[in-house]
Scaffold this motif. Sequence first.
Motif, PDB file in Angstrom:
ATOM      1  N   LEU A  50       0.846  -1.177   0.000  1.00 51.33           N
ATOM      2  CA  LEU A  50       0.000   0.000   0.000  1.00 51.33           C
ATOM      3  C   LEU A  50       0.891   1.240   0.000  1.00 51.33           C
ATOM      4  O   LEU A  50       1.940   1.252   0.645  1.00 51.33           O
ATOM      5  CB  LEU A  50      -0.899   0.017   1.232  1.00 51.33           C
ATOM      6  CG  LEU A  50      -1.955  -1.091   1.291  1.00 51.33           C
ATOM      7  CD1 LEU A  50      -2.564  -1.166   2.676  1.00 51.33           C
ATOM      8  CD2 LEU A  50      -3.031  -0.851   0.255  1.00 51.33           C
ATOM      9  N   PRO A  51       0.511   2.278  -0.722  1.00 55.82           N
ATOM     10  CA  PRO A  51       1.356   3.478  -0.753  1.00 55.82           C
ATOM     11  C   PRO A  51       1.406   4.169   0.595  1.00 55.82           C
ATOM     12  O   PRO A  51       0.384   4.326   1.262  1.00 55.82           O
ATOM     13  CB  PRO A  51       0.660   4.356  -1.806  1.00 55.82           C
ATOM     14  CG  PRO A  51      -0.761   3.875  -1.829  1.00 55.82           C
ATOM     15  CD  PRO A  51      -0.698   2.414  -1.534  1.00 55.82           C
ATOM     16  N   GLY A  52       2.606   4.575   1.009  1.00 56.16           N
ATOM     17  CA  GLY A  52       2.746   5.308   2.264  1.00 56.16           C
ATOM     18  C   GLY A  52       2.618   4.398   3.459  1.00 56.16           C
ATOM     19  O   GLY A  52       2.267   3.228   3.365  1.00 56.16           O
ATOM     20  N   PRO A  53       2.861   4.932   4.648  1.00 55.56           N
ATOM     21  CA  PRO A  53       2.803   4.132   5.874  1.00 55.56           C
ATOM     22  C   PRO A  53       1.394   3.878   6.369  1.00 55.56           C
ATOM     23  O   PRO A  53       1.180   3.071   7.247  1.00 55.56           O
ATOM     24  CB  PRO A  53       3.593   4.975   6.877  1.00 55.56           C
ATOM     25  CG  PRO A  53       3.368   6.382   6.421  1.00 55.56           C
ATOM     26  CD  PRO A  53       3.317   6.325   4.909  1.00 55.56           C
ATOM     27  N   GLY A  54       0.376   4.554   5.796  1.00 63.89           N
ATOM     28  CA  GLY A  54      -0.986   4.366   6.270  1.00 63.89           C
ATOM     29  C   GLY A  54      -1.251   5.130   7.546  1.00 63.89           C
ATOM     30  O   GLY A  54      -0.417   5.884   8.039  1.00 63.89           O
ATOM     31  N   GLY A  55      -2.432   4.938   8.101  1.00 68.80           N
ATOM     32  CA  GLY A  55      -2.809   5.633   9.329  1.00 68.80           C
ATOM     33  C   GLY A  55      -2.330   4.882  10.546  1.00 68.80           C
ATOM     34  O   GLY A  55      -1.563   3.934  10.462  1.00 68.80           O
TER      35      GLY A  55
END
Length: 313
Positions: free
Chosen positions: A89-94
């Motif tokens: 998934l793009p980015g570290p997420g929430g």
Amino acid sequence: MDSVSGFEVHRSHLDGVAYRMLGSRADAEDAVQEAWLRYCAAGPEGIDDTRAWLTTVTARICLDLLRSARVRREAYVGPWLPEPVVSRLPGPGGPAGFAPDPADAVTRADEISYALLVVMERLTPEQRVAFVLHDVFAVPFDEIAVALDTTHAAARQLASRARRALAAHDLSHRPADRAEQRRVVAAFVAAARAGDLDGLLAVLAPGAVAIGDGGGVVPAGRRPIVGALPVARFFIGLLRRAAAQAATVLVEPVLVNGDLGLLVEMRSREVASLRLTMAFAVADGRITGIFDQLNPAKLAGVPALTDQRALPR
């Protein structure tokens, strides 16, 4: 355009066709390589439509591989599941790792869910080739008939029978949208980690099925687990055994064949580490299928899980 350039411009398409027919990235690569050799032998000068010619040749190669694979899989230890295609998934997420992504609304027309690949194993080789070519890649039946060495009417009938066979299976329903997938998978992870039986039963469909593929190398169930209660008890028991072995369980949300899934790693000093991917079939707000791929040979292309990308413990 030289032969190499003429082929390479279509390689990604051919890889997609072969993987969706075979369910194995390694076999798909072999099929596309064989198509390349036949393309070189034929010579590009006499080919009017390179993409159509290569698609037909690749389909014929896959048809032969599917026929031989049916024999090989009869001797396979336990259930056979497809090789997953995993992307991060793009980015570290929430904070919980399930934050929405703007790309959630974008889907590829040629994408096939992992659950549908599982159900497609029930099709005959000819039905599978016809279905993938027509329903996924919009290849005309005239070209499919050439690939299958049959008539236009027979090719159409094969695709129709494949469609009916898939529609009759609960796991083949159109995947839930990404927002629903995120909500359901997050609820599953939270309940499993907490050992919350009621929480798992709330997120599992009554007829939910869990299937694991260890290939006879890694311990996995020899038969599918069917029913919400048996599936819930199985996953709670799995995490309790991990805790008893002082294992660290790392979980990272990932995309498995375009849908939200999990990359899981259990690390322990007492036993060998265990690595797996989990794919989910979600319908009407509940999980209808869980597919655990544990066979190391089918995880070679899966990215390594790192502490930084794992969900908080």
